[in-house]
Design an enzyme around this catalytic site. Structure first.
Site, PDB file in Angstrom:
ATOM      1  N   ASP A  12       0.918  -0.992  -0.164  1.00 12.15           N
ATOM      2  CA  ASP A  12       0.064   0.210  -0.070  1.00 12.15           C
ATOM      3  C   ASP A  12       0.988   1.152   0.058  1.00 12.15           C
ATOM      4  O   ASP A  12       1.674   1.251   1.016  1.00 12.15           O
ATOM      5  CB  ASP A  12      -1.017  -0.221   1.206  1.00 12.15           C
ATOM      6  N   TYR A 229       4.348  -6.650  18.461  1.00 14.03           N
ATOM      7  CA  TYR A 229       3.282  -6.760  17.571  1.00 14.03           C
ATOM      8  C   TYR A 229       3.579  -5.896  16.501  1.00 14.03           C
ATOM      9  O   TYR A 229       4.103  -4.754  16.501  1.00 14.03           O
ATOM     10  CB  TYR A 229       2.086  -6.027  18.451  1.00 14.03           C
ATOM     11  N   LYS A 232      -1.432  -5.351  11.207  1.00 15.55           N
ATOM     12  CA  LYS A 232      -1.940  -6.202  10.170  1.00 15.55           C
ATOM     13  C   LYS A 232      -1.483  -5.641   9.068  1.00 15.55           C
ATOM     14  O   LYS A 232      -0.924  -4.631   8.737  1.00 15.55           O
ATOM     15  CB  LYS A 232      -3.488  -5.623  10.122  1.00 15.55           C
TER      16      LYS A 232
END
Ligand code: 13P
Ligand code: 13P
Ligand code: MG
Ligand code: MG
Length: 365
Positions: A12, A229, A232
């Site tokens: 993206d 973490y 996504k």
């Protein structure tokens, strides 16, 4: 036919508008770069593809997986597209380019990639799936159904060449390790892990008697950055089919149920994964719901004959309706779980700052 490599590399690099689509000027830049790479002989063939705000370079070549020239080409293409995205004020220009300069290959640099080197069969049907507003673990459910569930894939029961089952490679994104499970014997063991798709992600599927992949997903970025973490990462996957593998219809069938995945709105919500034709690949409602497109190709001497827009078919209308109903149901939870992800998985979490502010007001009980 000698070995050929299929590389799907995606990023993206700027959304039009917000996170919903890709501006035509970025598409044009992407196509120019791909055209040139084919003319220069780097690629055998290519297809430019997209879902939502993510663009994928689908490429065939002779250079093998994790090849420096191929990865550098993808990086340079995304960099040039980012310049266009900036010129047009696109949202989040360069979003997935996490480092300043390319070095060696794309591992840990931001773009996702799924690659496999195969000996092309006389007829080589391949389905390439691209998803937006979700994460690579979203493929666990459909991959389990395709290659391990006889209620989905009758070939596992009645095709003698599939009856022995398949092997699944699963990555532990937090432990930074991987394991191979043999289906169907170790089905219950594997489900313990792949049922937690935020941590355990199917990366490859193999036949029982060969190490040549029959399915591959984009997990490398997450794997390399694991331990903390990492958010996504809108994923891609490639699945080969027919002749001893699931038929095309068996590869597509799992998506008749729009299972719940993580990654909707701010990467922080669960939502149904809606299968759509490429006309409808632009997530807008609450930046979603998450969606998946399926592009079908017949590979011929490395040429990508296609794509066919597999989910444009009317037979996926019920799945879309179910997804819209599930989206309504989940949205009504607002900021409550299980619509919102658990705190430790939220992409844009305010938890640490709220906790800091309130820490003196928590009293022991
Ligand atoms: P193959 O074994 O030739 O792939 O045929 C299976 C099939 O197409 C059934 O739908
Ligand atoms: P993308 O990961 O598709 O850029 O979406 C980000 C987001 O926050 C949408 O709400
Ligand atoms: Mg985006
Ligand atoms: Mg996206």
């Amino acid at each position: 036919m000698a070995e050929i490599t299929l590389s799907i590399i995606k990023a993206d690099v700027g959304g039009f508008v917000g996170h919903s689509d890709v501006h035509p000027a970025l598409r044009d830049k992407c196509s120019d770069c791909l055209d040139k790479a084919k003319k220069d002989g780097l690629l055998i063939d290519f297809c430019r593809a997209e879902v939502g705000d993510d663009i994928a370079l689908i490429m065939t070549h002779k250079k093998g997986i994790e090849n420096e020239e191929i990865h550098r080409f993808a990086w340079d293409t995304f960099t040039k597209m980012t310049d266009v995205a900036k010129e047009y004020g696109q949202y989040g220009a360069g979003q997935d380019l996490l480092v300043d300069a390319f070095s060696g290959n794309l591992k840990g640099m931001g773009p996702g990639f799924a690659e496999m080197t195969i000996e092309e069969r006389p007829s080589e049907p391949i389905i390439i799936f691209l998803a937006d507003k979700t994460e690579p673990g979203a493929w666990n459910f459909p991959l389990y159904k395709m290659f391990a569930d006889p209620f989905n894939t009758i070939g596992l029961v009645i095709d003698p060449s599939m009856h022995d089952g398949f092997r699944y490679e699963v990555l532990d994104l937090i432990g930074e390790r991987k394991i191979i499970f043999s289906m169907p014997e170790e089905m219950y063991d594997m489900l313990v892990f792949i049922g937690s798709p935020s941590r355990y992600v199917i990366s490859h599927i193999f036949r029982k008697n060969s190490d040549e992949p029959v399915a591959v997903t984009s997990t490398q970025r997450l794997f390399l950055m694991a331990g903390r973490y990492v958010g996504k990462d809108d994923p891609v996957m490639a699945v080969r089919s027919q002749s001893g593998l699931p038929a095309v219809g068996e590869v597509l069938e799992p998506f008749s149920f729009p299972h719940a995945v993580a990654g909707w709105m701010r990467g922080s919500h669960h939502g149904p994964l809606m299968p759509v034709g490429t006309e409808d690949d632009t997530p807008t409602r609450f930046d979603g719901p998450p969606r998946v497109v399926a592009l079908g190709f017949q590979l011929k001497e490395g040429n990508l004959i296609g794509p066919r827009d597999m989910f444009a078919d009317k037979s996926y209308d019920n799945a879309r309706q179910m997804a819209l109903d599930a989206a309504d149901y989940l949205r009504r939870h607002g900021p409550f779980e299980p619509h919102r992800l658990p705190l430790d998985e939220m992409e844009y979490t305010t938890m640490p700052s709220v906790m800091k502010k309130l820490k003196d007001r928590f009293k022991p009980v």
